[in-house]
Scaffold this active site. Structure first.
Site, PDB file in Angstrom:
ATOM      1  N   HIS A 162      -3.495  -5.165   0.435  1.00 17.87           N
ATOM      2  CA  HIS A 162      -3.055  -5.565   1.776  1.00 17.87           C
ATOM      3  C   HIS A 162      -3.083  -7.088   1.946  1.00 17.87           C
ATOM      4  O   HIS A 162      -3.992  -7.627   2.589  1.00 17.87           O
ATOM      5  CB  HIS A 162      -3.962  -4.927   2.833  1.00 17.87           C
ATOM      6  CG  HIS A 162      -3.752  -3.466   3.008  1.00 17.87           C
ATOM      7  ND1 HIS A 162      -2.867  -2.941   3.917  1.00 17.87           N
ATOM      8  CD2 HIS A 162      -4.319  -2.409   2.364  1.00 17.87           C
ATOM      9  CE1 HIS A 162      -2.898  -1.622   3.848  1.00 17.87           C
ATOM     10  NE2 HIS A 162      -3.764  -1.278   2.916  1.00 17.87           N
ATOM     11  N   GLU A 200      -1.369  -8.879   3.905  1.00 15.56           N
ATOM     12  CA  GLU A 200      -1.226  -9.249   5.320  1.00 15.56           C
ATOM     13  C   GLU A 200      -2.572  -9.374   6.021  1.00 15.56           C
ATOM     14  O   GLU A 200      -2.703 -10.114   7.002  1.00 15.56           O
ATOM     15  CB  GLU A 200      -0.328  -8.238   6.048  1.00 15.56           C
ATOM     16  CG  GLU A 200      -0.976  -6.936   6.477  1.00 15.56           C
ATOM     17  CD  GLU A 200      -1.281  -5.968   5.347  1.00 15.56           C
ATOM     18  OE1 GLU A 200      -1.947  -4.941   5.598  1.00 15.56           O
ATOM     19  OE2 GLU A 200      -0.862  -6.220   4.195  1.00 15.56           O
ATOM     20  N   CYS A 207       0.842  -1.197   0.000  1.00 10.69           N
ATOM     21  CA  CYS A 207       0.000   0.000   0.000  1.00 10.69           C
ATOM     22  C   CYS A 207       0.880   1.251   0.000  1.00 10.69           C
ATOM     23  O   CYS A 207       1.521   1.551  -0.987  1.00 10.69           O
ATOM     24  CB  CYS A 207      -0.994  -0.035   1.153  1.00 10.69           C
ATOM     25  SG  CYS A 207      -2.338   1.178   0.958  1.00 10.69           S
TER      26      CYS A 207
END
Length: 232
Positions: free
Chosen positions: A204, A206, A104
């Site tokens: 994202h 994660e 990001c």
């Protein structure tokens, strides 16, 4: 074990940092946090000397002065010390051949550090139709389709997935002369950039690992240098 330096700002939420730590450990790496407070050149250099690879994490806006522009819109959570620290960290990591993954904001920092520029506000410029920038929704819910260039690193780390999550109002405008755009949202916004040893993802991963471990692939690439299809 590969030591992964994770950059972060002064006001990052605990759950965001925890998600990056889980992703790094899940990929087999050892996480070490690099805070924006160490923006002095010698401290950044020392920190980078202690890690094997670099992870530029998510966060607020990069100040437009970092890519030679004046602010044209309201900026979100600008951290000038973090800007300086991360740009220096990218420079040091690249000079020493350390792999870099940007997520990001991190993808945007990677772009700026290698000569690119950003859209300061996608909506103001008539773009970003896939983006819901509402801060009351979790990252894992903001899903949209992405198209990757066949054979690219990002294509391999996507492992066949065609939907990702985005939570941003800025994005890469000009990739510069080092990076190449290799994935896009349906509205044309750049979702991934890469070069040998460098990978930037606008989404994202994660935040999606708990639902699907294939989202660990970018972090495995960072930790091992292997790419999705090479591991199977």
């Amino acid at each position: 074990m590969t030591v992964v330096g994770i950059t972060l700002g002064a006001s990052e939420r605990r759950e965001v940092v925890a998600a990056f730590i889980r992703a790094v450990t899940g990929a087999g790496g050892t996480p070490v946090l690099i805070p924006s407070a160490i923006d002095a050149t010698d401290m950044v250099d020392e920190a980078l000397g202690a890690v094997d690879v670099l992870l530029l994490s998510s966060g607020g806006d990069v100040h437009p002065s970092m890519y030679g522009q004046d602010p044209r819109t309201t900026l979100d959570a600008v951290d000038r010390r973090r800007d300086r620290m991360e740009l220096r960290a990218v420079d040091v990591a690249r000079r020493h051949g350390k792999r870099i993954l940007g997520v990001c904001r991190g993808a945007q920092v990677l772009c700026v550090a290698t000569g690119g520029t950003l859209f300061q506000d996608l909506v103001a410029e008539g773009l970003g139709g896939h983006v819901d920038d509402s801060h009351d929704r979790g990252y894992a819910t903001l899903m949209h389709r992405v198209k990757a260039e066949v054979g690219s690193t990002v294509d391999r780390v996507l492992s066949g997935m065609e939907t990702v999550n985005s939570h941003h109002h800025q994005a890469i405008r000009d990739v510069g002369e080092v990076l190449t755009a290799t994935a896009w949202a349906e509205d044309g916004v750049i979702e991934a950039v890469e070069a040998p040893g460098l990978l930037g993802l606008q989404w994202h991963p994660e935040a999606l690992v708990a639902a699907d471990e294939r989202h660990l692939e970018p972090f495995r690439w960072l930790v091992t240098g292997e790419r999705g299809s090479e591991r199977r």
